[in-house]
Each structure stands twice: as structure tokens, then as C-alpha cells.
Design a protein around this motif. Structure first.
Motif, PDB file in Angstrom:
ATOM      1  N   VAL A   1     -88.227   9.679  23.337  1.00 60.14           N
ATOM      2  CA  VAL A   1     -88.967   9.785  24.607  1.00 60.14           C
ATOM      3  C   VAL A   1     -89.893  11.003  24.653  1.00 60.14           C
ATOM      4  O   VAL A   1     -90.493  11.287  25.680  1.00 60.14           O
ATOM      5  CB  VAL A   1     -88.004   9.799  25.830  1.00 60.14           C
ATOM      6  CG1 VAL A   1     -87.353   8.450  25.992  1.00 60.14           C
ATOM      7  CG2 VAL A   1     -86.958  10.909  25.713  1.00 60.14           C
ATOM      8  N   VAL A   2     -90.015  11.710  23.520  1.00 58.71           N
ATOM      9  CA  VAL A   2     -90.916  12.866  23.479  1.00 58.71           C
ATOM     10  C   VAL A   2     -92.297  12.375  23.051  1.00 58.71           C
ATOM     11  O   VAL A   2     -92.472  11.906  21.930  1.00 58.71           O
ATOM     12  CB  VAL A   2     -90.388  13.934  22.495  1.00 58.71           C
ATOM     13  CG1 VAL A   2     -91.406  15.056  22.328  1.00 58.71           C
ATOM     14  CG2 VAL A   2     -89.057  14.480  22.985  1.00 58.71           C
ATOM     15  N   ASN A   3     -93.266  12.435  23.960  1.00 60.57           N
ATOM     16  CA  ASN A   3     -94.581  11.881  23.636  1.00 60.57           C
ATOM     17  C   ASN A   3     -95.752  12.750  24.108  1.00 60.57           C
ATOM     18  O   ASN A   3     -96.870  12.295  24.180  1.00 60.57           O
ATOM     19  CB  ASN A   3     -94.711  10.451  24.195  1.00 60.57           C
ATOM     20  CG  ASN A   3     -94.465  10.388  25.699  1.00 60.57           C
ATOM     21  OD1 ASN A   3     -93.968  11.336  26.283  1.00 60.57           O
ATOM     22  ND2 ASN A   3     -94.801   9.277  26.307  1.00 60.57           N
ATOM     23  N   VAL A   4     -95.482  14.006  24.463  1.00 62.35           N
ATOM     24  CA  VAL A   4     -96.571  14.906  24.840  1.00 62.35           C
ATOM     25  C   VAL A   4     -96.484  16.163  23.974  1.00 62.35           C
ATOM     26  O   VAL A   4     -95.483  16.886  24.004  1.00 62.35           O
ATOM     27  CB  VAL A   4     -96.488  15.291  26.340  1.00 62.35           C
ATOM     28  CG1 VAL A   4     -97.573  16.307  26.700  1.00 62.35           C
ATOM     29  CG2 VAL A   4     -96.608  14.055  27.227  1.00 62.35           C
ATOM     30  N   ASP A   5     -97.512  16.420  23.180  1.00 62.57           N
ATOM     31  CA  ASP A   5     -97.579  17.599  22.302  1.00 62.57           C
ATOM     32  C   ASP A   5     -96.371  17.702  21.368  1.00 62.57           C
ATOM     33  O   ASP A   5     -96.008  18.810  20.964  1.00 62.57           O
ATOM     34  CB  ASP A   5     -97.665  18.899  23.121  1.00 62.57           C
ATOM     35  CG  ASP A   5     -98.887  18.936  24.013  1.00 62.57           C
ATOM     36  OD1 ASP A   5     -99.886  18.258  23.677  1.00 62.57           O
ATOM     37  OD2 ASP A   5     -98.852  19.620  25.058  1.00 62.57           O
ATOM     38  N   ALA A   6     -95.730  16.617  21.081  1.00 62.89           N
ATOM     39  CA  ALA A   6     -94.515  16.602  20.269  1.00 62.89           C
ATOM     40  C   ALA A   6     -93.425  17.490  20.858  1.00 62.89           C
ATOM     41  O   ALA A   6     -92.482  17.891  20.182  1.00 62.89           O
ATOM     42  CB  ALA A   6     -94.819  17.029  18.828  1.00 62.89           C
ATOM     43  N   ARG A   7     -93.558  17.821  22.157  1.00 60.05           N
ATOM     44  CA  ARG A   7     -92.575  18.709  22.777  1.00 60.05           C
ATOM     45  C   ARG A   7     -91.936  18.179  24.053  1.00 60.05           C
ATOM     46  O   ARG A   7     -90.790  18.476  24.357  1.00 60.05           O
ATOM     47  CB  ARG A   7     -93.224  20.056  23.131  1.00 60.05           C
ATOM     48  CG  ARG A   7     -93.527  20.880  21.927  1.00 60.05           C
ATOM     49  CD  ARG A   7     -93.802  22.315  22.264  1.00 60.05           C
ATOM     50  NE  ARG A   7     -94.123  23.025  21.038  1.00 60.05           N
ATOM     51  CZ  ARG A   7     -94.336  24.319  20.945  1.00 60.05           C
ATOM     52  NH1 ARG A   7     -94.261  25.075  22.020  1.00 60.05           N
ATOM     53  NH2 ARG A   7     -94.611  24.868  19.779  1.00 60.05           N
ATOM     54  N   TRP A   8     -92.714  17.448  24.855  1.00 60.79           N
ATOM     55  CA  TRP A   8     -92.242  17.110  26.207  1.00 60.79           C
ATOM     56  C   TRP A   8     -92.275  15.600  26.436  1.00 60.79           C
ATOM     57  O   TRP A   8     -92.904  14.864  25.681  1.00 60.79           O
ATOM     58  CB  TRP A   8     -93.110  17.823  27.265  1.00 60.79           C
ATOM     59  CG  TRP A   8     -93.265  19.279  27.020  1.00 60.79           C
ATOM     60  CD1 TRP A   8     -94.400  19.918  26.612  1.00 60.79           C
ATOM     61  CD2 TRP A   8     -92.253  20.298  27.122  1.00 60.79           C
ATOM     62  NE1 TRP A   8     -94.152  21.272  26.482  1.00 60.79           N
ATOM     63  CE2 TRP A   8     -92.861  21.536  26.781  1.00 60.79           C
ATOM     64  CE3 TRP A   8     -90.897  20.294  27.484  1.00 60.79           C
ATOM     65  CZ2 TRP A   8     -92.162  22.744  26.788  1.00 60.79           C
ATOM     66  CZ3 TRP A   8     -90.201  21.494  27.486  1.00 60.79           C
ATOM     67  CH2 TRP A   8     -90.827  22.695  27.140  1.00 60.79           C
ATOM     68  N   CYS A   9     -91.648  15.172  27.533  1.00 58.40           N
ATOM     69  CA  CYS A   9     -91.501  13.741  27.804  1.00 58.40           C
ATOM     70  C   CYS A   9     -92.352  13.336  28.996  1.00 58.40           C
ATOM     71  O   CYS A   9     -92.206  13.896  30.088  1.00 58.40           O
ATOM     72  CB  CYS A   9     -90.045  13.424  28.128  1.00 58.40           C
ATOM     73  SG  CYS A   9     -88.886  14.099  26.931  1.00 58.40           S
ATOM     74  N   ASP A  10     -93.203  12.354  28.798  1.00 52.66           N
ATOM     75  CA  ASP A  10     -94.023  11.828  29.884  1.00 52.66           C
ATOM     76  C   ASP A  10     -93.195  10.823  30.669  1.00 52.66           C
ATOM     77  O   ASP A  10     -92.513   9.982  30.087  1.00 52.66           O
ATOM     78  CB  ASP A  10     -95.274  11.161  29.281  1.00 52.66           C
ATOM     79  CG  ASP A  10     -96.259  10.747  30.353  1.00 52.66           C
ATOM     80  OD1 ASP A  10     -96.422  11.497  31.335  1.00 52.66           O
ATOM     81  OD2 ASP A  10     -96.857   9.666  30.219  1.00 52.66           O
ATOM     82  N   VAL A  11     -93.251  10.911  31.992  1.00 47.76           N
ATOM     83  CA  VAL A  11     -92.454  10.010  32.835  1.00 47.76           C
ATOM     84  C   VAL A  11     -93.291   9.421  33.960  1.00 47.76           C
ATOM     85  O   VAL A  11     -94.382   9.910  34.266  1.00 47.76           O
ATOM     86  CB  VAL A  11     -91.247  10.754  33.476  1.00 47.76           C
ATOM     87  CG1 VAL A  11     -90.265  11.229  32.421  1.00 47.76           C
ATOM     88  CG2 VAL A  11     -91.715  11.928  34.352  1.00 47.76           C
TER      89      VAL A  11
ATOM     90  N   ALA B   1     -83.104  18.657  21.788  1.00 45.49           N
ATOM     91  CA  ALA B   1     -83.065  17.741  20.649  1.00 45.49           C
ATOM     92  C   ALA B   1     -82.766  16.286  21.012  1.00 45.49           C
ATOM     93  O   ALA B   1     -83.402  15.365  20.470  1.00 45.49           O
ATOM     94  CB  ALA B   1     -82.039  18.244  19.634  1.00 45.49           C
ATOM     95  N   ILE B   2     -81.848  16.077  21.923  1.00 47.89           N
ATOM     96  CA  ILE B   2     -81.423  14.699  22.186  1.00 47.89           C
ATOM     97  C   ILE B   2     -82.576  13.846  22.742  1.00 47.89           C
ATOM     98  O   ILE B   2     -82.629  12.638  22.518  1.00 47.89           O
ATOM     99  CB  ILE B   2     -80.177  14.676  23.116  1.00 47.89           C
ATOM    100  CG1 ILE B   2     -79.464  13.341  23.036  1.00 47.89           C
ATOM    101  CG2 ILE B   2     -80.524  15.045  24.542  1.00 47.89           C
ATOM    102  CD1 ILE B   2     -78.805  13.061  21.709  1.00 47.89           C
ATOM    103  N   ALA B   3     -83.524  14.492  23.424  1.00 46.23           N
ATOM    104  CA  ALA B   3     -84.696  13.759  23.923  1.00 46.23           C
ATOM    105  C   ALA B   3     -85.533  13.266  22.745  1.00 46.23           C
ATOM    106  O   ALA B   3     -86.096  12.170  22.773  1.00 46.23           O
ATOM    107  CB  ALA B   3     -85.529  14.644  24.843  1.00 46.23           C
ATOM    108  N   HIS B   4     -85.601  14.074  21.696  1.00 41.89           N
ATOM    109  CA  HIS B   4     -86.357  13.674  20.503  1.00 41.89           C
ATOM    110  C   HIS B   4     -85.678  12.478  19.837  1.00 41.89           C
ATOM    111  O   HIS B   4     -86.338  11.524  19.435  1.00 41.89           O
ATOM    112  CB  HIS B   4     -86.493  14.854  19.537  1.00 41.89           C
ATOM    113  CG  HIS B   4     -87.308  15.989  20.116  1.00 41.89           C
ATOM    114  ND1 HIS B   4     -88.633  16.191  19.802  1.00 41.89           N
ATOM    115  CD2 HIS B   4     -86.996  16.947  21.015  1.00 41.89           C
ATOM    116  CE1 HIS B   4     -89.093  17.232  20.475  1.00 41.89           C
ATOM    117  NE2 HIS B   4     -88.111  17.717  21.219  1.00 41.89           N
ATOM    118  N   SER B   5     -84.358  12.515  19.748  1.00 40.83           N
ATOM    119  CA  SER B   5     -83.694  11.406  19.056  1.00 40.83           C
ATOM    120  C   SER B   5     -83.717  10.139  19.908  1.00 40.83           C
ATOM    121  O   SER B   5     -83.545   9.037  19.390  1.00 40.83           O
ATOM    122  CB  SER B   5     -82.270  11.781  18.632  1.00 40.83           C
ATOM    123  OG  SER B   5     -81.459  11.958  19.749  1.00 40.83           O
ATOM    124  N   ALA B   6     -83.961  10.275  21.206  1.00 42.08           N
ATOM    125  CA  ALA B   6     -84.078   9.083  22.054  1.00 42.08           C
ATOM    126  C   ALA B   6     -85.469   8.464  21.963  1.00 42.08           C
ATOM    127  O   ALA B   6     -85.704   7.379  22.485  1.00 42.08           O
ATOM    128  CB  ALA B   6     -83.771   9.450  23.505  1.00 42.08           C
TER     129      ALA B   6
END
Ligand SMILES: Cc1cc2nc3c(=O)[nH]c(=O)nc-3n(C[C@H](O)[C@H](O)[C@H](O)COP(=O)(O)OP(=O)(O)OC[C@H]3O[C@@H](n4cnc5c(N)ncnc54)[C@H](O)[C@@H]3O)c2cc1C
Lengths: 144, 419
Positions: free
Chosen positions: B290-300, B283-288
Motif C-alpha cells: 500500500v506504499v505508493n507515494v515517494d516509495a515512503r507513504w500510503c495514498d488513501v 515496514a508492514i505497510a510496504h509488505s502490504a
């Protein structure tokens, strides 16, 4: 590691080229004169350079990369190579011995499990740099 | 903004430009504060290596749990050859030896503009943030699991802890002649070979204590996603007739009262049910943001693990979108690349070339034999991603030697993460 090896990452070059580099590394190890000369970083550079392996890094660049490169060994061999399990302690291994193991893992001369596969993923220059890194650490103690 | 901090931020935003300038090495501005959220395989490693390589950095690690409980080897708790206590470790050494400041608290929100985090009772500011929160489960697609009581009764046991023990107890209480059902979500999920190892471990337990019991495996994937031949051989030779494997079976509903699981193919009944739900970055990644792949994961960016949506925030571990497997080993490796990049930025140094790192994953087929899979990844500047150098290598079959090395791997990685 682009500048580290003179190779383009992800595109390791034609197979013959890679093999010839490995032959060179073996030749370095096999030649008595070269082995006798291999005592420090300068000789590393000399040997690798005379055998066609580009060494273009400054000392700081090298340290930055090698630290990261060797940090990957830690998951199985402990932080800085100080294993706390049955996998070998890498810290303090002689440089030539380390390189010979990697060469033998790669050729299959030394049977193993994971390392036969993993050893062949690194370039000669990377292996030489890792060998230098571990050789410079004390064999015992926990210099984390 | 204090001068020191402004200088640091300028250095960071200069990014690649610094590399070509080749500025002389300087020490990190004193008081430069890196906050790491999540003390699992990724976050704890990042905190330790930030301090190892950047002794002038102030490093704060925020973790909700008092103890570190290892998911790797937790399937052995189900099999009976390990206890959860064996897998429970402390954070003390990170502070005592490395000077990492541990804060045991929940991060409830992130304000990227003000560079602050909301903890349960206070706020904390950062100069640079590393998020390593692992995964959360997605219950939307499985009717029945929206009820927290059902989630207790039907444990996922996919985060090692109380649920691991609960599942083991359910297996112990299962009648001889009973049925255990487990389901596997579609890829990507945490630890690709893990569910098949779990089937082995449950079979190992049942084989000896409830020989008439049977196992149903419902896999949402078209086939076994890792070490297929080796797992199939282990199932056939060690547990003949015990494991029924069904590919392409996505679970859509669970009824805890009747102990029934539904897929498009029909209903499956069992005495003990273990649904491993689909997953996403915690959850905390969503509130930051930074979740931008499939609404699930973070691209870096794979050179630094900096988020591609938010400068100044790095993401590592299971939460990222990547070709790399979601493993503890990968989280540990990514953490070091991230730490090296942050230290380089903070000290105005340049990192040359791209990272190379290895992943090895051991799966235990019983109490004494294991299978390994091994892969080395190298940064590819064209695709800007980590690519396997020469494919993976899997043991031909399960061996005792691999089980010894599996134990050594666990001891070393735990020590590398926490000591
Ligand atoms: C059964 C099983 C077997 C496995 N076996 C292996 C194996 O053999 N080898 C292997 O390499 N991997 C294995 N894995 C995978 C491995 O456990 C994960 O890939 C790894 O834990 C990922 O690390 P991470 O740091 O991303 O997340 P985690 O290790 O889950 O750490 C995340 C941490 O963040 C904390 N956190 C999250 N949000 C907050 C918040 N808001 N505030 C405070 N704290 C927060 C959590 O409490 C947690 O401690 C296995 C997994 C399972 C389930």
C-alpha cells in the motif's frame, strides 16, 4: 458536509452568505419566542429552516454525521464529551448554552485559546447538530 | 467462502453505489472480522470506535508492545518535568469495556489475496484490514547509522520508550560546558513542531543544571517548519545564547567514535548527539503493497482511509501521504473517519458528506508554558483531500494557560484512544 448544510464542502460560499447565516443563528437565540420553542429536534429543524439554513437530512443521515462530527471534540473534551481533564465536559450541556458559547467564541465575546479559531470553522447547522448531540447525553456518568 | 462473508464483501465492493440506493439499515453480519495492525494513536482509536459504532463487528487489534507509550509529552522527559512512567499506559480497558481482542504479537507479513496475516507463530484471517503502523526510520542517507550499535549509541528518541530514557541519561552525564547536537529531517516527518519543542526542553534542562552547555540544531528544512516566531521568541528570551540554529543542513554522516556529524557545510562536533532520521511508513505497510507515494507513504481515500492501491485495506496515522500533519491528534481523527466508513459499509448504511475534524498541537517551551497551533480540516470533494478551513492559528506567545490545556489534551486523548 454537503447535504448537511447545503454548502459545498471546501467552498463555504461568499463571506456575506456565511455571515448572514450566523446572524440568523444569533437571531434564533436572541428571540424569546424561538428560545421558548427550542426544546427538541423538530424545533431545531424549524428554527434553522425558517432562518434560511437548509436542513435536508433524514434522521439516520444526521446521526451518522453528527457522531463523526462530535467525535472530533473528544481529543480535548473526552469521548462523547466526558472530559477527564480541565477542559469542560460537553455532555449534557444545554443546547442553547452550547450554541451561545460557539457564537461567542467566534465573535470573540468569550475570550479563549483554541476555541476562538475552531468555533468559526463550523457551519451553523453543524453547530446546532453538535449542540443537540451533547444536550441529549446525561451530564454525568460515562456513556462511552 | 462462507455466505456471510461473501455478502459482506459484496456490500463493501458496492461502495458508493449503496449511497444512492439508500438501502435500509441492517446489522453487520455476525462474525465480520476487522483486524487492526498497530495499537498506537491511530490503531487503538480505530479499534475502540469500530466497536462503539459497530458492536456486531469482531475487532482484533495486533500490537507488538505490551504497553502504550505516548510520544506526545515525551520531550518533557528530556526536560525533566515528566517521567516515562507518566506516559506509559495499558490496553486493558479496550478489551474490558469495548470488547476489542488484543493480540500482542508482531505482524510479519500480509497476504491480501487470501486475506491473511502472518504473526510470529500463527496465521490470522480478516474480512477488512486497518493498518496503523506508524513510521520507520530511513538510515540509507546517513553514513554510520547503518550500524545498529551506532543507532544505540546515538538515540533518535523519536519513538517514546527506552531511547527517550537513554537520551535523558546522556544529557545528565554530559559535562557542563558540553554541547548537545540534534538534527531534523526534511518534511514530511512525525510531529513537525516536535524537534523545536525538544530543543526547548533540552535547553530548559541544561539552563539550570549545566549552564555553560550549548545546543546545535541542524535543520534539513529551509527554516523552522512550525510555530517559527513563537519558538524563536522562546529561544531568545528563555535560553539566550544557548541554542544555535542552522537551517538547510542535511546530515550525511555520523561518527560515533569522534562524536562528529557531517553536512554539506562541514563537520559539527558534540558531546551528545540526537539524529532524528528521515522517515517512511513502517515496514508492514510496504509488505502490504500500500506504499505508493515517494516509495515512503500510503495514498488513501480521505472518506474512508481505504488504500488507493488495495481495496479492503485501510491505512491511518503517520503512514499516510497527506496535507495533514503527522500527529497523534490527526491519527486519532483519521481513525474515527475510517471506523465510521467501515461500520457504514458493514451495515449497508450510507455516510453523507465529508468529514470535518480539528487538530491542536501543544509544544512546551519549559516546564510550565506552552504554545498551541490549531487547525480545522474539511473534506474537499474537488481535490479529494482534507483542506484547512481557514488556516491555522498559533498562540501569540507561550503561556501558562496553554500548558494547562496541553495537559488536559493529553489526558483526554489518551483516554479517547485507550479507555
Ligand atoms: C517527541 C514527539 C512528540 C510528539 N508530540 C505530539 C503532540 O504533542 N501531539 C500530537 O498530536 N502528536 C505528537 N507526536 C506525534 C505522534 O506521536 C504520532 O503522530 C502518532 O504516534 C502517530 O500515530 P500512529 O498510530 O500513526 O503511529 P504510532 O502511535 O507510532 O503507533 C503505531 C503502532 O504500531 C505498532 N506496530 C507497527 N508495526 C507493527 C507490526 N508489524 N506488528 C505489530 N505492531 C506493529 C507499533 O508498535 C506502534 O505501537 C509526537 C511525536 C514525537 C516523536
Amino acid at each position: 458536509m454537503g447535504a448537511d448544510t447545503g454548502q459545498t464542502p471546501g467552498a463555504p460560499g461568499p463571506r456575506w452568505q456565511r455571515q448572514s447565516r450566523w446572524c440568523c443563528l444569533l437571531a434564533v437565540l436572541g428571540s424569546p419566542a424561538a428560545v421558548g420553542a427550542e426544546t427538541g429536534e423538530a424545533s431545531t429543524r424549524f428554527n434553522l429552516a425558517t432562518h434560511g439554513i437548509e436542513e435536508t437530512l433524514s434522521t439516520e443521515d444526521k446521526v451518522a454525521n453528527v457522531r463523526l462530527l462530535t467525535a472530533s471534540c473528544a481529543a480535548c473534551h473526552g469521548t462523547n464529551g466526558y472530559s477527564v481533564g480541565i477542559t469542560p465536559v460537553l455532555a449534557g450541556l444545554g443546547r442553547d448554552y452550547f450554541i451561545q458559547q460557539m457564537v461567542d467564541f467566534r465573535s470573540g465575546a468569550r475570550p479563549g485559546t483554541v476555541m476562538n479559531h475552531n468555533a468559526s470553522a463550523y457551519t451553523p447547522a453543524e453547530i446546532a447538530a453538535m449542540a443537540d448531540f451533547f444536550a441529549a447525553l446525561p451530564r454525568t456518568g460515562c456513556d462511552r | 467462502m462462507p455466505i456471510k462473508r461473501r455478502r459482506f464483501l459484496q456490500a463493501l465492493s458496492a461502495g458508493a453505489g449503496l449511497a444512492t440506493l439508500g438501502l435500509p439499515a441492517v446489522r453487520a453480519a455476525k462474525g465480520t472480522r476487522i483486524v487492526v495492525i498497530g495499537g498506537g494513536f491511530g490503531g487503538a482509536t480505530a479499534a475502540k470506535y469500530l466497536r462503539l459504532w459497530g458492536p456486531d463487528l469482531e475487532v482484533i487489534l495486533i500490537e507488538r508492545n505490551r504497553d502504550f507509550i505516548s510520544c506526545p509529552q515525551s520531550n518533557l522527559v528530556l526536560g525533566g518535568s515528566r517521567t516515562l512512567k507518566d506516559l506509559t499506559l495499558g490496553y486493558e480497558t479496550l478489551t474490558a469495556r469495548h470488547g476489542v481482542q488484543l493480540v500482542h504479537d508482531e505482524v510479519n507479513g500480509i497476504d491480501p489475496q487470501r486475506q491473511t496475516l502472518a504473526l510470529s507463530e500463527k496465521e490470522i484471517s480478516y474480512d477488512r484490514l486497518v493498518i496503523a503502523p506508524g513510521i520507520d526510520f530511513v538510515y540509507d542517507g546517513i553514513a554510520g547509522l547503518e550500524d545498529p550499535a551506532v543507532r544505540e549509541a546515538i538515540p533518535h528518541a523519536w519513538k517514546a520508550g527506552p531511547q527517550t530514557i537513554a537520551l535523558r541519561q546522556q544529557l545528565e552525564a554530559m559535562p557542563n560546558g558540553g554541547r548537545f547536537l540534534m538534527s531534523i529531517p526534511r518534511m514530511p516527518y512525525r510531529c513537525p513542531p516536535g524537534p523545536y519543542e525538544r530543543a526547548c526542553q533540552v535547553a530548559f534542562f541544561l539552563r539550570y543544571s549545566k549552564p555553560k552547555a550549548r545546543i546545535t540544531v541542524l535543520d534539513a528544512n529551509p527554516g523552522i517548519v512550525a510555530k517559527q516566531d513563537q519558538f524563536l521568541e522562546a529561544w531568545e528570551e528563555k535560553y539566550p545564547g544557548i541554542i544555535e540554529y542552522h537551517p538547510n543542513q542535511e546530515v550525511t554522516a555520523v561518527d560515533s567514535a569522534t562524536r562528529t556529524v557531517t553536512t554539506a557545510a562541514g563537520k559539527f562536533r558534540a558531546d551528545v548527539i540526537n539524529i532524528i532520521p528521515p522517515q517512511r511508513a513502517a515496514a508492514i505497510a510496504h509488505s502490504a503493497g500500500v506504499v505508493n507515494v515517494d516509495a515512503r507513504w500510503c495514498d488513501v481515500d480521505f472518506l474512508s482511509y481505504e488504500s488507493t492501491t488495495r481495496k479492503n485495506i485501510h491505512v491511518i496515522g503517520d503512514a499516510i501521504a497527506s496535507t495533514l500533519p503527522k500527529s497523534g491528534h490527526m491519527a486519532n481523527a483519521e481513525a474515527k473517519v475510517c471506523a465510521a466508513a467501515i461500520v457504514a459499509m458493514a451495515t449497508d448504511q450510507r455516510l453523507v458528506g465529508g468529514p470535518v475534524f480539528a487538530n491542536t498541537c501543544y509544544s512546551h517551551v519549559n516546564a510550565s508554558e506552552a504554545i498551541h497551533i490549531s487547525n480545522v480540516y474539511r473534506y474537499d470533494p474537488v481535490s479529494r483531500s482534507m483542506q484547512s478551513v481557514h488556516g491555522n492559528m498559533v498562540s501569540e506567545q507561550a503561556t501558562r494557560l496553554d500548558a494547562y490545556y496541553a495537559r488536559a489534551w493529553a489526558m483526554n486523548i489518551w483516554s479517547d484512544v485507550l479507555d
